[in-house]
Every structure is written in C-alpha cells, then in structure tokens.
Design an enzyme around this catalytic site. Structure first.
Site, PDB file in Angstrom:
ATOM      1  N   ASP A  67       0.818  -1.205   0.000  1.00  0.00           N
ATOM      2  CA  ASP A  67       0.000   0.000   0.000  1.00  0.00           C
ATOM      3  C   ASP A  67       0.855   1.260   0.000  1.00  0.00           C
ATOM      4  OD1 ASP A  67       0.965  -0.381   2.559  1.00  0.00           O
ATOM      5  OD2 ASP A  67      -0.968  -0.820   3.442  1.00  0.00           O
ATOM      6  N   ASN A 137      -7.373  -3.567  14.288  1.00  0.00           N
ATOM      7  CA  ASN A 137      -8.762  -3.884  13.923  1.00  0.00           C
ATOM      8  C   ASN A 137      -8.837  -5.046  12.923  1.00  0.00           C
ATOM      9  OD1 ASN A 137      -7.889  -2.747  11.551  1.00  0.00           O
ATOM     10  ND2 ASN A 137      -9.394  -1.069  11.505  1.00  0.00           N
ATOM     11  N   HIS A 139      -7.078  -5.313  10.090  1.00  0.00           N
ATOM     12  CA  HIS A 139      -6.832  -5.002   8.683  1.00  0.00           C
ATOM     13  C   HIS A 139      -5.496  -5.565   8.195  1.00  0.00           C
ATOM     14  CE1 HIS A 139      -4.847  -0.896   9.739  1.00  0.00           C
ATOM     15  NE2 HIS A 139      -3.901  -1.665   9.250  1.00  0.00           N
ATOM     16  N   GLU A 144      -9.635  -2.268   5.337  1.00  0.00           N
ATOM     17  CA  GLU A 144     -10.284  -2.047   6.628  1.00  0.00           C
ATOM     18  C   GLU A 144     -11.485  -2.990   6.776  1.00  0.00           C
ATOM     19  OE1 GLU A 144      -8.809  -0.426   8.696  1.00  0.00           O
ATOM     20  OE2 GLU A 144      -8.061   1.525   8.026  1.00  0.00           O
TER      21      GLU A 144
HETATM   22  C1  GLP Z   1      -0.541   0.081   8.540  1.00  0.00           C
HETATM   23  C2  GLP Z   1      -0.163  -0.715   7.291  1.00  0.00           C
HETATM   24  C3  GLP Z   1      -0.334  -2.216   7.502  1.00  0.00           C
HETATM   25  C4  GLP Z   1       0.320  -2.626   8.801  1.00  0.00           C
HETATM   26  C5  GLP Z   1      -0.358  -1.920   9.938  1.00  0.00           C
HETATM   27  C6  GLP Z   1       0.164  -2.313  11.304  1.00  0.00           C
HETATM   28  O1  GLP Z   1      -1.890   0.340   8.630  1.00  0.00           O
HETATM   29  N1  GLP Z   1      -0.937  -0.322   6.170  1.00  0.00           N
HETATM   30  O2  GLP Z   1       0.246  -2.900   6.407  1.00  0.00           O
HETATM   31  O3  GLP Z   1       0.214  -4.030   8.965  1.00  0.00           O
HETATM   32  O4  GLP Z   1      -0.147  -0.517   9.752  1.00  0.00           O
HETATM   33  O5  GLP Z   1       1.311  -1.576  11.612  1.00  0.00           O
HETATM   34  P1  GLP Z   1       2.249  -1.825  12.824  1.00  0.00           P
HETATM   35  O6  GLP Z   1       3.124  -2.968  12.431  1.00  0.00           O
HETATM   36  O7  GLP Z   1       3.013  -0.556  12.963  1.00  0.00           O
HETATM   37  O8  GLP Z   1       1.405  -2.137  13.992  1.00  0.00           O
END
Ligand code: GLP
Length: 278
Positions: A67, A137, A139, A144
C-alpha cells in the site's frame, strides 16, 4: 494456518527472516510482497545483515508493496516508498526499477491505478511470498473491516482507528493521510505463500479473530484462513488470546521432526517443497 509462537519480537524477526531467506535461496528472482509498519522493521534489519553477510542477494528480486498513502509524494517522510528505502532497499543490491508501490502521480485519476498495479503484478508472474503485518482492527494492507474478501488493488478510506494508531508514527506538524491505495484481500490471497507477523499485546485480539474466529469481512485478516500456505509468526504477547496455543506448539515440534528426518536445509522445508508448486 501454521501458527508459529516464539518468545519475543526479535525471535519473530529471525524466524521470518529464515523463511524469506529460504525463499530467496530457492528462487533468487523471487517476487516479494512487502509490508510497512513498525512490525516488519526488525525483519528488514535481519535481511540487511544477512545480505551484508553474503547469505542472500536482492539483485534479481522484484518487490510489490502492499500500500501507499494517497497524495503523498515519494520524497515525503510519510511515504511508504521512503520507509522501504530507509529500512531495506538502500542497504541492499536491489535494483530500484524492480521495486513497486501502488502510487498515483499528481493529476492522475487514482481510481485507475488499482488495475494498473494488478497488471504489473501479473506481468511479473504473481507474488511468491507476501509479507504482512496486521492492524489492531484486523486489517491487512489498508483493507479495513468491511472490505470485500475478493477485493483487488484500489483506493481505500482509512478507518478512524487506523488513523489514530498510525498517528504515533508521525511528528508533530505532519498530517495523517486518511486515504490510501492498497492491494485488495483478493490480491493478497493470490500470493503463493503468505507470511504474517504480529508482536505485542495490542495485536492479540486481532490475531485471535484472524486465526480462530469466523471468516468475515469485519476481520479482513480472517480471509487468510482461505489460503493453503499461510504462516503466522507471533510473539507470546500477540498469541495471548489464542485458544489453541498448546496445539500450535505441538504442531511445530512435529513439523520440525519431519524436517529433521527428511532434510533441514533451505529447499527442504515442507513449506517450500518443489512438489508444492512454489
Ligand atoms: C498500517 C499498514 C499495515 C500494517 C499496519 C500495522 O496500517 N498499512 O500494512 O500491517 O499498519 O502496523 P504496525 O506494524 O506498525 O502495527
């Protein structure tokens, strides 16, 4: 799904790096799907040190990131391109031409960028190994809750919880973007192997829902239950709400004994066995 429970975030990184290195050893021109966020940072550190040690090369590798924020230029400190450069690409022999992000040039219609990204992935022959984190959540990427389980790359509006969660990564004067281009859940499920990582108690609920809950669009990561080759590497804190931890540990022991009996080198991990069409 194969759930691998290890002690802490460092062990998650080492275990995940072993899997990535096996992939690169078997297929030096592998196509990797990559994730951002704080969770994979230690994995990337591991990969950089293994590259420096001469264990792996990225010279023939192509990458597709999950993304990218919409309207954020690649030079912005917020951009996932910059994140990947800083944490991985700048420190390896990867050819930057082979590193891809779902981006939209200023003035272009972002709605058209999703199909373009899907085409690029297809032209490269699909993703061999997709690395994922997970949002609190549930995702994956920026899919989402409520995302179609068959979705493809497209623009997505972030949930308020995601905006809040990601705020911690910004400095004071940075405005958190609230839209992104993201691979869809269908795109992710098309990868030949999927490796999801989670660390810390804040992910425990999401992991339990993804692994042991119902398959539902309300927990996008639960769609991974539909995939034949998923490994989920979690530390003890992120495993806290799983009900079947003893069973997962037992399965791991049994798998290790099979590997010990039939060969333990890269390429002989049953997950990458040639007969399983990697
Ligand atoms: C963002 C990214 C996800 C990632 C998520 C969790 O929303 N788009 O790909 O998995 O954050 O991030 P973290 O590893 O910092 O908890």
């Amino acid at each position: 799904m194969e759930v691998i429970i290890v002690k802490d975030a460092d062990e998650v990184a080492v275990t995940a790096a072993d899997i990535c290195c096996d992939m690169l050893t078997i297929r030096p021109n592998a196509t990797l799907g990559l994730a951002t966020g704080s969770t994979p940072i230690r994995l990337y550190e591991q990969l950089v040190s293994r590259y420096r040690a001469g264990d792996i090369s990225f010279a023939k590798v192509a990458t597709f990131n999950l993304d990218e924020y919409l309207g954020v230029g690649s030079d912005s400190p917020l951009s996932y391109r910059r994140f990947m450069n800083e944490h991985l690409f700048d420190h390896t022999d990867i050819d930057f031409v082979n590193t891809h992000f779902p981006t939209c040039a200023p003035g272009s219609d972002p709605r058209l960028m999703g199909p373009e990204y899907e085409d690029k992935i297809q032209r490269r022959g699909g993703i061999d190994l997709q690395v994922l984190g997970i949002g609190a959540n549930g995702h994956i990427g920026f899919n989402e809750p409520g995302s179609s389980l068959g979705s493809c790359t497209r623009i997505k509006t972030l949930a308020q919880r995601t905006v809040n969660d990601n705020n911690r990564l910004l400095s004071e004067n940075q405005i958190q973007p609230d839209m992104a281009l993201t691979m869809g859940i269908g795109t992710i499920l098309n990868a030949r192997r999927i490796l999801m990582l989670a660390t810390g108690e804040s992910k425990a609920r999401a992991i339990a829902r993804a692994v042991e809950g119902a398959v539902t669009a309300m927990c996008p990561a639960s769609a991974l239950q539909m995939h034949a080759y998923v490994r989920i590497v979690v530390d003890e804190a992120a495993a806290k709400e799983l009900m079947q931890t003893e069973y997962y540990r037992w399965v791991r022991k049994k798998n290790e004994s099979i590997t010990a009996e039939h060969g333990g080198r890269a390429g002989e991990d049953p997950w990458f066995h040639p007969s399983l069409r990697i």
